[in-house]
Design an enzyme around this catalytic site. Structure first.
Site, short mmCIF file in Angstrom:
data_model
loop_
_atom_site.label_atom_id
_atom_site.label_comp_id
_atom_site.label_asym_id
_atom_site.label_seq_id
_atom_site.Cartn_x
_atom_site.Cartn_y
_atom_site.Cartn_z
N THR A 186 20.15 59.74 -19.71
CA THR A 186 19.19 58.64 -19.86
C THR A 186 19.04 58.37 -21.36
O THR A 186 19.41 59.21 -22.17
CB THR A 186 17.81 59.01 -19.28
OG1 THR A 186 17.34 60.17 -19.99
CG2 THR A 186 17.89 59.35 -17.80
N GLU A 331 19.37 56.85 -13.33
CA GLU A 331 19.05 57.76 -12.23
C GLU A 331 19.55 57.27 -10.87
O GLU A 331 19.45 57.99 -9.88
CB GLU A 331 17.53 57.99 -12.16
CG GLU A 331 16.97 58.88 -13.26
CD GLU A 331 16.62 58.15 -14.54
OE1 GLU A 331 17.13 57.03 -14.75
OE2 GLU A 331 15.83 58.68 -15.34
N LYS A 439 -2.55 46.39 -21.79
CA LYS A 439 -3.82 46.51 -21.08
C LYS A 439 -4.93 45.88 -21.92
O LYS A 439 -5.38 46.47 -22.91
CB LYS A 439 -4.14 47.98 -20.79
CG LYS A 439 -4.56 48.18 -19.38
CD LYS A 439 -4.55 49.61 -18.97
CE LYS A 439 -5.12 49.70 -17.55
NZ LYS A 439 -5.43 51.02 -17.16
N TRP A 444 -4.21 44.29 -16.73
CA TRP A 444 -2.80 44.28 -17.12
C TRP A 444 -2.30 42.87 -17.40
O TRP A 444 -2.59 41.94 -16.68
CB TRP A 444 -1.93 44.84 -15.99
CG TRP A 444 -1.98 46.31 -15.90
CD1 TRP A 444 -2.54 47.16 -16.82
CD2 TRP A 444 -1.45 47.12 -14.86
NE1 TRP A 444 -2.39 48.45 -16.40
CE2 TRP A 444 -1.72 48.46 -15.21
CE3 TRP A 444 -0.76 46.85 -13.69
CZ2 TRP A 444 -1.34 49.52 -14.41
CZ3 TRP A 444 -0.37 47.90 -12.89
CH2 TRP A 444 -0.67 49.24 -13.25
P1 ADP Z 1 17.35 53.00 -20.57
O1 ADP Z 1 16.85 51.59 -20.50
O2 ADP Z 1 16.25 53.97 -20.80
O3 ADP Z 1 18.59 53.11 -21.35
P2 ADP Z 1 18.55 52.71 -18.07
O4 ADP Z 1 19.77 52.08 -18.62
O5 ADP Z 1 18.66 53.65 -16.96
O6 ADP Z 1 17.82 53.47 -19.16
O7 ADP Z 1 17.53 51.58 -17.76
C1 ADP Z 1 16.70 51.58 -16.66
C2 ADP Z 1 15.53 50.68 -16.88
O8 ADP Z 1 15.95 49.40 -17.33
C3 ADP Z 1 14.77 50.41 -15.64
O9 ADP Z 1 13.89 51.48 -15.33
C4 ADP Z 1 14.03 49.13 -16.01
O10 ADP Z 1 12.89 49.40 -16.80
C5 ADP Z 1 15.02 48.42 -16.87
N1 ADP Z 1 15.74 47.41 -16.10
C6 ADP Z 1 16.94 47.51 -15.54
N2 ADP Z 1 17.28 46.35 -14.96
C7 ADP Z 1 16.24 45.50 -15.13
C8 ADP Z 1 15.97 44.15 -14.75
N3 ADP Z 1 16.83 43.41 -14.10
N4 ADP Z 1 14.78 43.64 -15.12
C9 ADP Z 1 13.87 44.35 -15.80
N5 ADP Z 1 14.07 45.62 -16.19
C10 ADP Z 1 15.25 46.18 -15.86
#
Ligand code: ADP
Length: 554
Positions: A186, A331, A439, A444
């Site tokens: 991650t 994940e 917030k 929110w």
């Molecule tokens: P990181 O962003 O921490 O590198 P990931 O690549 O696993 O890790 O990203 C997952 C996160 O990206 C999701 O939990 C969400 O917050 C965000 N995300 C992914 N796709 C979308 C989307 N289409 N719209 C909004 N947020 C998104």
């Protein structure tokens, strides 16, 4: 009583065998870091992957051992995808955009034993090599002619020589389908990154689900150009999907500017692509500036962060390219939902349709989801109520590598850290990441909504909305904007743009104009960095106004 059907494990090597036997002539085209365009077929891929698997055996790579990669999207990376996992070892794709200290930490934590890397990353690997204590062999992904005359890396191996030294008589082992196949970390924006260990079974099931018509709708007729890197959650599974259905693959290598991508789209008859919104920004700017059209592109997958409706509109209205908005995470390897319309949406007018398309969409079969309130109770699917999104399914993490962070699940569900609402058609919409939520006076405000509106302004090329501390309301939204070159917009015009589009109290308190918004290693806006820099902006503004004897903006 058991069923009486054959039991065959779901293995990554089966995807490659299938591609070789049933789509052997289909092409894989790569822009190489050496500069030229390389092309070969799935048949060639399979033969070279077998030779590579033998070479890895000879290097002493044992089942379950980790082989790291630092590589762009290209055919050699694809060979590693199949040879490493197929032979029973674990492919660990490292993100070269991370800081070298973080890369060393991750490679050591993962206990990578071999590191395979592109020429581009030779200086980076040379700088890290002495700190990468667990790595036994370093392999440069090139031929002898491009090997450096000298390197500080001891016994640097040449990839093409390793392959040339083997024949392709190799039988992929029949592994337990639950054995580990690949590893991604991650991003670790909060705390240390954590490893997510995928299995053969989870990967094959993810591939089945993601090629379906209401998911990414990938078929043998497709020509896929994944802009999303193979080090960003398996390029969203496309290297596996292409083998499952026999789609042609086009790999852009290290050259990811709008002009070069457009050239490749056109010259290779690309029908679909995939990437984060920031990538499409430069492509759309390029095609708009030169008044270009896509001749063969029919759809593009956009995810990783919210796809602004203005981007969907630009693709769909100006270019007849359908946007598939997706949501996923490391994940989930990564796909969870796709925004593909149902018949119920056919009668909607343009505006209502745009609101649906802004959503992250509905679950793939294999992923279940729910939203919960602070007490853990499930919230209604009314499209309004927002709570934390929880998921479970056959390709959702059960625990992190080495049990890092303890048990991540709550009653068998994985808490995503995303805040979302779900409507009664099952369409989920992310309102925020929990840590990005604003917030204001206990209420929110969804930052993604505010960003989407700002992005619709013709002068805006990028927008982020962050929570800034406020003396009276605790937090208030602060808009950070990058304008398109040659275009101007004032603070007042920007704020007036929100009028009538949202509740008045959602309007940001101020606008900060920047030349660029910092991006993370996967191309997403680093809002935490903006919060560090501008978190006190409104407090300072209020103090300044007080000093001038004026009233505070609230
Ligand atoms: P990181 O962003 O921490 O590198 P990931 O690549 O696993 O890790 O990203 C997952 C996160 O990206 C999701 O939990 C969400 O917050 C965000 N995300 C992914 N796709 C979308 C989307 N289409 N719209 C909004 N947020 C998104």
């Amino acid at each position: 009583m058991n069923g009486q059907m054959m039991s065959q494990p779901l293995l990554i090597s089966a995807l490659l065998n299938h591609a070789e036997r049933h789509h052997g002539k289909r092409e894989i085209v790569s822009r190489r870091v050496e500069g030229d365009i390389h092309r070969y077929t799935f048949r060639d891929l399979a033969a070279r992957a077998r030779r590579l698997a033998k070479a890895l055996n000879e290097l002493g790579v044992k089942p379950g051992e980790r082989v790291g990669t630092l590589a762009w999207n290209g055919y050699r990376h694809m060979e590693l995808y199949y040879a490493v996992s197929g032979s029973g070892a674990v492919l660990h794709t490292l993100n070269p955009r991370l800081h070298s200290d973080q890369l060393v930490w991750i490679a050591e934590h993962a206990e990578d034993r071999v590191l395979c890397f592109d020429l581009t990353f030779l200086p980076l690997v040379e700088a890290m090599a002495t700190r990468l204590k667990g790595i036994r062999q370093f392999v440069l992904l090139t031929d002898r002619a491009h090997m450096p005359a000298q390197s500080t890396i001891p016994n640097l191996l040449c990839y093409e020589e390793l392959i040339a030294a083997q024949d392709d008589r190799y039988q992929w082992p029949t592994l337990d389908e639950n054995s580990a196949s690949s590893l991604c970390y991650t991003s670790g924006t909060t705390g240390n990154p954590k490893g997510v260990l995928y299995s053969h079974r989870s990967t094959v099931l993810h591939t089945y689900a993601s090629v379906m018509p209401d998911a990414l709708n990938v078929s043998a007729r497709d020509v896929i150009l994944p802009v999303v890197p193979m080090f960003h959650v398996n390029a969203w599974g496309l290297p596996y999907s292409a083998c499952m259905v026999g789609a042609k693959l086009v790999f852009p290598g290290a050259v990811l500017d709008g002009k070069s991508l457009y050239e490749l789209f056109e010259s290779e008859d690309v029908t679909m692509s995939a990437g984060v919104p920031t990538v499409w920004q430069s492509l759309l700017a390029h095609v708009a500036a030169d008044k270009l059209k896509f001749s063969t592109m029919r759809r593009t997958v956009i995810g990783g962060s919210a796809c602004p409706p203005s981007m969907t509109r630009a693709f769909e209205r100006d270019h007849d390219v359908k946007v598939i908005h997706v949501w996923g995470m490391t994940e989930l390897s990564p796909l969870g939902t796709t925004c593909v319309l149902k018949p119920v949406h056919d009668s909607l007018d343009e505006q209502a349709l745009a609101s649906v398309k802004a959503k992250q969409g509905r679950s793939l079969f294999g992923i279940d989801m729910k939203i919960v309130g602070p007490d853990g109770d499930e919230l209604p699917w009314d499209g309004q109520t927002s709570g934390e999104l929880m998921v479970r399914g056959a390709w959702v993490v059960d625990q992190y590598l080495k049990g890092e962070g303890g048990d991540p699940l709550i009653d068998g569900w994985f808490p995503t850290g995303d805040m979302a609402a779900i409507d009664d058609d099952g369409f989920m919409q992310i309102t925020d990441r929990a840590k990005d939520v604003i917030k204001s006076g206990g209420e929110w405000i969804g930052s993604i909504d505010l960003e989407n509106i700002a992005m619709a302004h013709p002068a805006v090329s990028m927008a982020a909305c962050i929570a800034a501390k406020h003396p009276k309301w605790d937090e208030r939204p602060l808009l950070v904007v990058v304008t398109k070159s040659e275009q101007k917009v004032t603070r007042e015009e920007m704020l007036a743009f929100y009028e009538g589009k949202i509740a008045k109290w959602w309007t940001p308190d101020d606008v900060v104009f920047l030349d660029a918004i910092p991006l993370g290693a996967t191309g997403k806006m680093l809002k935490n960095r903006l919060r560090e820099e501008f978190g006190n902006h409104l407090v300072s503004m209020a103090t300044a106004l007080e000093l001038e004897g004026q009233v505070s903006p609230q």
